[in-house]
Design an enzyme around this catalytic site. Structure first.
Site, PDB file in Angstrom:
ATOM      1  N   GLU A 119       0.829  -1.217   0.000  1.00 29.29           N
ATOM      2  CA  GLU A 119       0.000   0.000   0.000  1.00 29.29           C
ATOM      3  C   GLU A 119       0.861   1.264   0.000  1.00 29.29           C
ATOM      4  O   GLU A 119       0.495   2.267  -0.614  1.00 29.29           O
ATOM      5  CB  GLU A 119      -0.962  -0.028   1.180  1.00 29.29           C
ATOM      6  CG  GLU A 119      -2.017  -1.117   0.985  1.00 29.29           C
ATOM      7  CD  GLU A 119      -2.891  -1.310   2.193  1.00 29.29           C
ATOM      8  OE1 GLU A 119      -2.336  -1.538   3.287  1.00 29.29           O
ATOM      9  OE2 GLU A 119      -4.122  -1.217   2.053  1.00 29.29           O
ATOM     10  N   GLU A 139      -3.636  -9.453   4.478  1.00 30.82           N
ATOM     11  CA  GLU A 139      -4.472  -9.051   5.620  1.00 30.82           C
ATOM     12  C   GLU A 139      -5.652  -9.991   5.861  1.00 30.82           C
ATOM     13  O   GLU A 139      -6.101 -10.162   6.988  1.00 30.82           O
ATOM     14  CB  GLU A 139      -4.994  -7.625   5.418  1.00 30.82           C
ATOM     15  CG  GLU A 139      -3.967  -6.538   5.644  1.00 30.82           C
ATOM     16  CD  GLU A 139      -3.089  -6.235   4.436  1.00 30.82           C
ATOM     17  OE1 GLU A 139      -3.106  -7.024   3.464  1.00 30.82           O
ATOM     18  OE2 GLU A 139      -2.392  -5.210   4.460  1.00 30.82           O
TER      19      GLU A 139
END
Ligand code: COA
Length: 265
Positions: A119, A139
């Site tokens: 990210e 995640e």
């Protein structure tokens, strides 16, 4: 300019205007803890401050990389997960700060680029990767969604199906896959990586800074506004850039077949 923070190194080459930020926790694969977030914020502020005080060249481009060859960044430091409260995630984030930086930020990716690390790279403007890097959003394995905009960014670059595949499987993907899907802009064999990135960013740093900034703003706007509004913005900024000394220098150099030097005004 050179500053060594606890978990981040920041440098600025006064001659070329190239800034370098290195995530510096190589033993922990440059994972993101609170200290690293704070140091990264400080590093970006230091580069911005440099611009205000600059007597010479301002910051023309910034390279974000990870220390060592194993990882760009393997994501959030999971050892600190228990200490966090949901409120922390509503503040302005390092992802926003990277996206808002007034010069192009290039992620130089070598090794693991996972979770929050991917990210971070996605919040940069361009991603250049070594051929043997690995990309993923793990995640889901922790019962989470990637909280730094990973699904949003990948959906825009590669389409929602690719974003869902990466985030739902939590698997690690090759550089080849990342390049084919548009997540990284270019890749290079590991042995040529440093040199190739160096060449790329030096070339970028020689371009007129106001035009680079305007192109970054226009690209960001393109995902937030409709086409008509985006085109109005481009037209307005185009007229402004026509009045700049940099445009004048470029036009003169074109006529005389010289290399122009830009001052960012
Ligand atoms: N948080 C905290 N520490 C981490 C970490 C993370 N996300 N990822 C790796 N580390 C640490 C390891 O604990 C290890 O530390 P140690 O040497 O003190 O034990 C060190 O980094 C090296 O990692 P290691 O697992 O030994 O390397 P590897 O090459 O065998 O595997 C990974 C690398 C990236 C595949 C593996 O570490 C991994 O899956 N990490 C988790 C990645 C992740 O889920 N990130 C997103 C979190 S939301």
């Amino acid at each position: 300019m050179e500053e060594t923070l606890d978990t981040v190194l920041v440098e600025m080459d006064e001659e070329t205007g190239l800034g370098h930020i290195t995530l510096n926790r190589p033993d922990k694969l440059n994972t993101i803890n609170q200290q690293l977030k704070s140091d990264l914020t400080t590093a970006l502020k230091s580069l911005r401050e440099h611009d205000k005080e600059a007597s010479g060249v301002s910051v023309r481009a910034v390279v974000l990389e990870g220390a060592g060859e194993r990882a760009f960044c393997a994501g959030a430091d999971v050892s600190g997960f228990g200490d966090r409260t949901p409120g922390q995630f509503e503040q302005r984030t390092i992802f926003d700060r990277l996206a808002d930086f007034p010069a192009p930020v290039i992620a130089k990716i070598e090794g693991y680029c996972l979770g929050g690390g991917l990210e971070l790279a996605l919040a940069c403007d361009l991603r250049l990767a070594s051929a043997e890097s690995e990309f993923g959003l793990p995640e889901v394995e922790l019962g989470l969604l990637p909280g730094g905009g990973g699904v949003q960014y990948i959906s825009r670059l590669a389409g929602p199906a690719v974003a869902m595949e990466i985030a739902m499987t939590g698997k690690r993907y090759s550089t080849e896959f990342a390049e084919e899907t548009g997540i990284v802009s270019a890749s290079y064999p590991n042995s040529e990586f440093d040199e190739a990135v160096d060449e790329f960013v030096h070339e970028l740093a020689r371009k007129p800074p106001l035009a680079l900034r305007a192109i970054k703003d226009a690209a960001h706007r393109s995902v937030e506004t409709g086409l008509a509004e985006g085109r109005r913005y481009d037209r307005r900024v185009f007229s402004t850039l026509l009045e700049t000394a940099d445009h004048e220098a470029a036009a003169a150099a074109f006529k005389s077949d010289d290399q122009p030097e830009f001052e960012g005004r």
